[in-house]
Enzyme design. Structure first.
Site, mmCIF file in Angstrom:
data_model
loop_
_atom_site.group_PDB
_atom_site.id
_atom_site.type_symbol
_atom_site.label_atom_id
_atom_site.label_comp_id
_atom_site.label_asym_id
_atom_site.label_seq_id
_atom_site.Cartn_x
_atom_site.Cartn_y
_atom_site.Cartn_z
ATOM 1 C CG HIS A 80 37.248 44.508 43.404
ATOM 2 N ND1 HIS A 80 37.673 44.042 44.628
ATOM 3 C CD2 HIS A 80 38.154 44.050 42.497
ATOM 4 C CE1 HIS A 80 38.787 43.347 44.478
ATOM 5 N NE2 HIS A 80 39.092 43.324 43.188
ATOM 6 C CG ASP B 247 40.658 37.636 42.582
ATOM 7 O OD1 ASP B 247 41.849 37.996 42.638
ATOM 8 O OD2 ASP B 247 39.870 38.047 41.721
ATOM 9 C CG HIS C 50 42.958 41.682 43.927
ATOM 10 N ND1 HIS C 50 43.052 41.524 42.572
ATOM 11 C CD2 HIS C 50 44.129 42.217 44.338
ATOM 12 C CE1 HIS C 50 44.229 41.949 42.162
ATOM 13 N NE2 HIS C 50 44.907 42.373 43.206
#
Length: 196
Positions: free
Chosen positions: A125, A162, A164
């Site tokens: 991220h 994932d 995310h």
């Protein structure tokens, strides 16, 4: 086939508070499960901290200095709403990114066939100049840049699966034709922003 297993106890010293889901126990459970499932198939190694030169291929110096300046001697310091650091966090983050570099280099050198980095904080991220999603550095991007330093590597593909979106890795390489990033995720889960 044996798997290079890179992990360091100092990665468990990073914690973001009792309430936080990205906690040291996650790494303890992973470590236990991997050792139970593959007891004779692991080559155990401790990562070294990532070199500044490796980080600077991905993150600007001002970002690294900002994290250093926020690093607390005690308690927690918030980098953003979902990322905080304790006094061990930067060391853990440097070890996590260092593990990614070491794994990449050992695979490219033909010393191992594959590797698993049991480290934290995670990395996909973190954007070029933004820590987010429990991530301080983008370990994936640091590993990709390490691979691209090898004269035999012309292109790299990142397969990020994932729940995310791997937004940071996408943001870092969005204008780099030698890097393909494929991220599968469930919409509308975190982080809810997409780079095209």
């Amino acid at each position: 086939m044996k798997t290079l297993y890179l992990s360091h106890l100092d990665c468990q010293r990073h914690e973001m508070g009792d309430y936080h889901p990205e906690c040291p126990q996650r790494l303890q459970y992973i470590d236990r499960a991997v050792h139970l499932a593959l007891p004779d198939q692991l080559i155990l190694a401790r990562p070294e901290p990532v070199a500044d030169s490796d980080l600077l291929r991905v993150h600007p110096k001002a970002f690294l200095e900002m994290l250093e300046g926020l690093s607390p001697q005690q308690g927690h310091a918030f980098v953003d709403a979902d990322v905080s650091m304790n006094r061990y966090s930067l060391k853990a983050a440097r070890l996590a990114a260092g593990a990614a570099v070491q794994a990449t280099q050992k695979i490219l050198a033909g010393q191992v066939d594959n590797a698993f980095c049991a480290v934290r904080p995670p990395g996909h991220h973190a954007e070029r100049d933004n820590a987010m999603g429990f991530c301080l550095f983008n370990n994936v991007a640091v590993a990709v840049e390490a691979a691209l330093q090898d004269p035999t590597v012309e292109r790299v593909a990142v397969l990020d699966f994932d729940v995310h979106h791997g937004n940071g890795t996408v943001e870092i390489f969005q204008d780099r034709p030698e890097v393909l990033v494929c991220s599968s995720f469930q919409h509308p889960f975190y982080p809810g922003r997409f780079v095209h």
